[in-house]
Design a protein around this motif. Structure first.
Motif, PDB file in Angstrom:
ATOM      1  N   VAL A 205       0.849  -1.194   0.000  1.00 40.86           N
ATOM      2  CA  VAL A 205       0.000   0.000   0.000  1.00 40.86           C
ATOM      3  C   VAL A 205       0.877   1.234   0.000  1.00 40.86           C
ATOM      4  O   VAL A 205       1.798   1.353   0.809  1.00 40.86           O
ATOM      5  CB  VAL A 205      -0.920   0.020   1.243  1.00 40.86           C
ATOM      6  CG1 VAL A 205      -1.770   1.285   1.256  1.00 40.86           C
ATOM      7  CG2 VAL A 205      -1.798  -1.219   1.273  1.00 40.86           C
ATOM      8  N   ARG A 206       0.603   2.146  -0.914  1.00 39.88           N
ATOM      9  CA  ARG A 206       1.382   3.374  -0.997  1.00 39.88           C
ATOM     10  C   ARG A 206       0.792   4.426  -0.068  1.00 39.88           C
ATOM     11  O   ARG A 206      -0.418   4.637  -0.018  1.00 39.88           O
ATOM     12  CB  ARG A 206       1.417   3.896  -2.431  1.00 39.88           C
ATOM     13  CG  ARG A 206       2.112   2.923  -3.368  1.00 39.88           C
ATOM     14  CD  ARG A 206       2.758   3.596  -4.559  1.00 39.88           C
ATOM     15  NE  ARG A 206       3.660   2.634  -5.200  1.00 39.88           N
ATOM     16  CZ  ARG A 206       4.914   2.443  -4.828  1.00 39.88           C
ATOM     17  NH1 ARG A 206       5.416   3.173  -3.851  1.00 39.88           N
ATOM     18  NH2 ARG A 206       5.661   1.558  -5.434  1.00 39.88           N
ATOM     19  N   VAL A 207       1.692   5.091   0.676  1.00 39.40           N
ATOM     20  CA  VAL A 207       1.294   6.114   1.631  1.00 39.40           C
ATOM     21  C   VAL A 207       2.060   7.396   1.338  1.00 39.40           C
ATOM     22  O   VAL A 207       3.288   7.374   1.165  1.00 39.40           O
ATOM     23  CB  VAL A 207       1.576   5.666   3.084  1.00 39.40           C
ATOM     24  CG1 VAL A 207       1.070   6.719   4.066  1.00 39.40           C
ATOM     25  CG2 VAL A 207       0.929   4.312   3.371  1.00 39.40           C
ATOM     26  N   HIS A 208       1.351   8.500   1.282  1.00 38.48           N
ATOM     27  CA  HIS A 208       1.948   9.806   0.993  1.00 38.48           C
ATOM     28  C   HIS A 208       1.772  10.680   2.232  1.00 38.48           C
ATOM     29  O   HIS A 208       0.647  11.014   2.610  1.00 38.48           O
ATOM     30  CB  HIS A 208       1.266  10.448  -0.213  1.00 38.48           C
ATOM     31  CG  HIS A 208       1.163   9.536  -1.405  1.00 38.48           C
ATOM     32  ND1 HIS A 208       2.092   9.526  -2.415  1.00 38.48           N
ATOM     33  CD2 HIS A 208       0.256   8.580  -1.712  1.00 38.48           C
ATOM     34  CE1 HIS A 208       1.758   8.608  -3.322  1.00 38.48           C
ATOM     35  NE2 HIS A 208       0.641   8.024  -2.910  1.00 38.48           N
ATOM     36  N   ALA A 209       2.864  11.053   2.875  1.00 37.10           N
ATOM     37  CA  ALA A 209       2.819  11.838   4.108  1.00 37.10           C
ATOM     38  C   ALA A 209       3.089  13.303   3.801  1.00 37.10           C
ATOM     39  O   ALA A 209       4.159  13.659   3.302  1.00 37.10           O
ATOM     40  CB  ALA A 209       3.835  11.307   5.114  1.00 37.10           C
ATOM     41  N   VAL A 210       2.112  14.159   4.092  1.00 35.45           N
ATOM     42  CA  VAL A 210       2.229  15.603   3.911  1.00 35.45           C
ATOM     43  C   VAL A 210       2.390  16.240   5.291  1.00 35.45           C
ATOM     44  O   VAL A 210       1.608  15.962   6.203  1.00 35.45           O
ATOM     45  CB  VAL A 210       0.973  16.170   3.218  1.00 35.45           C
ATOM     46  CG1 VAL A 210       1.091  17.685   3.053  1.00 35.45           C
ATOM     47  CG2 VAL A 210       0.751  15.492   1.875  1.00 35.45           C
ATOM     48  N   ARG A 211       3.402  17.063   5.458  1.00 41.65           N
ATOM     49  CA  ARG A 211       3.666  17.712   6.742  1.00 41.65           C
ATOM     50  C   ARG A 211       3.705  19.223   6.539  1.00 41.65           C
ATOM     51  O   ARG A 211       4.672  19.767   6.002  1.00 41.65           O
ATOM     52  CB  ARG A 211       4.996  17.210   7.335  1.00 41.65           C
ATOM     53  CG  ARG A 211       4.998  15.715   7.651  1.00 41.65           C
ATOM     54  CD  ARG A 211       4.047  15.408   8.785  1.00 41.65           C
ATOM     55  NE  ARG A 211       3.967  14.001   9.143  1.00 41.65           N
ATOM     56  CZ  ARG A 211       3.008  13.185   8.701  1.00 41.65           C
ATOM     57  NH1 ARG A 211       2.104  13.628   7.847  1.00 41.65           N
ATOM     58  NH2 ARG A 211       2.982  11.929   9.101  1.00 41.65           N
TER      59      ARG A 211
END
Length: 269
Positions: A205-211
Motif C-alpha cells: 500500500v502506498r502512503v503519501h505523508a504531507v507535513r
C-alpha cells in the motif's frame, strides 16, 4: 476495586484531557503520572490546579513501585516501546496511544505480553470517527482494487506516516486486491514521489505523508476504479477530547485478553 492507572505523558496534549476524565470515573484511579518536566511535583499542581495526591515521576520505571494495573502511554516514539516493555515486565497491562512503532515492534511486544500473561491495546487513533475511517476503508477494499493513503499532519510531527495512516495501511496490506498501477520499477522521472510503501509485493500500500502548518491530523483513503473515485477522510481538530472515550474504553477492556491487539476497532461491537 477501581482499575489503577499510571499515565505516561500526563502533562502532554492528550494526557491533560485524560487526567480529569480518569479522576471523574468511579471505576478508575490515577495512581501516578509520568512527565520529565514536572517530576517530583503533584500532578494537580503540574496541571495548574490544586494538589491531587497523584505523584509525578520522570520515568515509568520509577512509578512501577506503586501498585498499578494498567499503563497508558501518550509519550513519544523514542520512548514508548521501552515504557511498554517495563510495564509488561512489572505485570501491568498496556494501552498505547503513541505513534511511531512498526510491525516488528508490535510483534516483539505481543511476544512479551504473552509471556507475561497480559494484554496490550495499541491504536494509531483512539477517536471513534477515526476508527470508523479504518473500518469503512477495509470494507471498501473488498470491492475496489486500487487504493492509496494520504496522511496529513503538522510540520513538526516527527513520525511519518502517522499512527493512524500506518495502522490503516498495514491492515489494508493484509486484505487488499492487487493494484493495477505501474510497479515502482516501471515508473520514470522521480519514483520516490509515488510515496512510501507498507506491505509486500502486489498487495503493498502506498502512503503519501504531507507535513505542513495548520494540519493537526487528517487521513484519506483514496480508491480508484474506471471512471469513478471514492475518498474516505477523517480530520482531527485541535482538541484532544475525541481520544478520551476510546482510551478509557481500552483501559477497561485490556485485561480481557492476552497478547497485543491493534486498533480500537477490535473493541467495537
Amino acid at each position: 476495586m477501581p482499575i489503577r492507572i499510571i499515565l505516561a505523558g500526563a502533562t502532554g496534549w492528550v494526557g491533560r484531557a485524560l487526567v480529569p476524565a480518569i479522576t471523574q470515573a468511579g471505576d478508575l484511579e490515577l495512581v501516578a503520572g509520568i512527565s520529565r518536566n514536572h517530576a517530583g511535583t503533584d500532578l494537580g499542581v503540574a496541571l495548574g490546579g490544586r494538589p491531587s495526591g497523584v505523584p509525578v515521576f520522570a520515568r515509568v520505571e520509577e512509578a512501577l513501585g506503586a501498585p498499578a494495573d494498567v499503563l497508558i502511554d501518550y509519550t513519544k516514539p523514542g520512548v514508548v516501546k521501552a515504557n511498554a516493555i517495563a510495564a509488561l515486565r512489572a505485570g501491568l497491562h498496556v494501552v498505547i496511544g503513541t505513534s511511531g512503532l512498526g510491525a516488528d515492534d508490535y510483534a516483539e511486544l505481543d511476544e512479551l505480553a504473552r509471556e507475561a500473561g497480559k494484554g496490550v491495546l495499541a491504536a494509531g487513533n483512539f477517536s471513534i470517527t477515526a476508527t470508523l475511517l479504518k473500518r469503512f476503508t477495509l470494507e471498501a477494499a473488498k470491492y475496489v482494487a486500487d487504493v492509496e493513503i494520504l496522511d496529513y499532519a503538522s510540520a513538526t510531527k516527527p513520525d511519518a506516516p502517522s499512527g493512524t495512516g500506518r495502522e490503516i495501511a498495514e491492515a489494508l496490506a493484509g486484505i487488499r486486491q492487487p493494484a493495477t498501477s505501474l510497479p515502482l520499477g516501471e515508473v520514470v522521472g522521480v519514483p520516490q514521489t509515488r510515496g512510501g510503501t507498507l506491505g509486500e509485493g502486489e498487495r503493498e500500500v502506498r502512503v503519501h505523508a504531507v507535513r505542513l502548518p495548520s494540519f493537526v491530523l487528517a487521513v484519506e483513503s483514496v480508491f480508484g476504479a474506471p471512471d469513478e473515485r471514492l475518498t474516505i477522510r477523517h480530520d482531527a481538530g485541535a482538541s484532544a477530547a475525541p481520544y478520551v472515550a476510546g482510551t478509557l474504553l481500552a483501559t477497561r477492556k485490556v485485561s480481557g485478553w492476552i497478547g497485543l491487539r491493534r486498533g480500537l476497532d477490535t473493541l467495537l461491537d
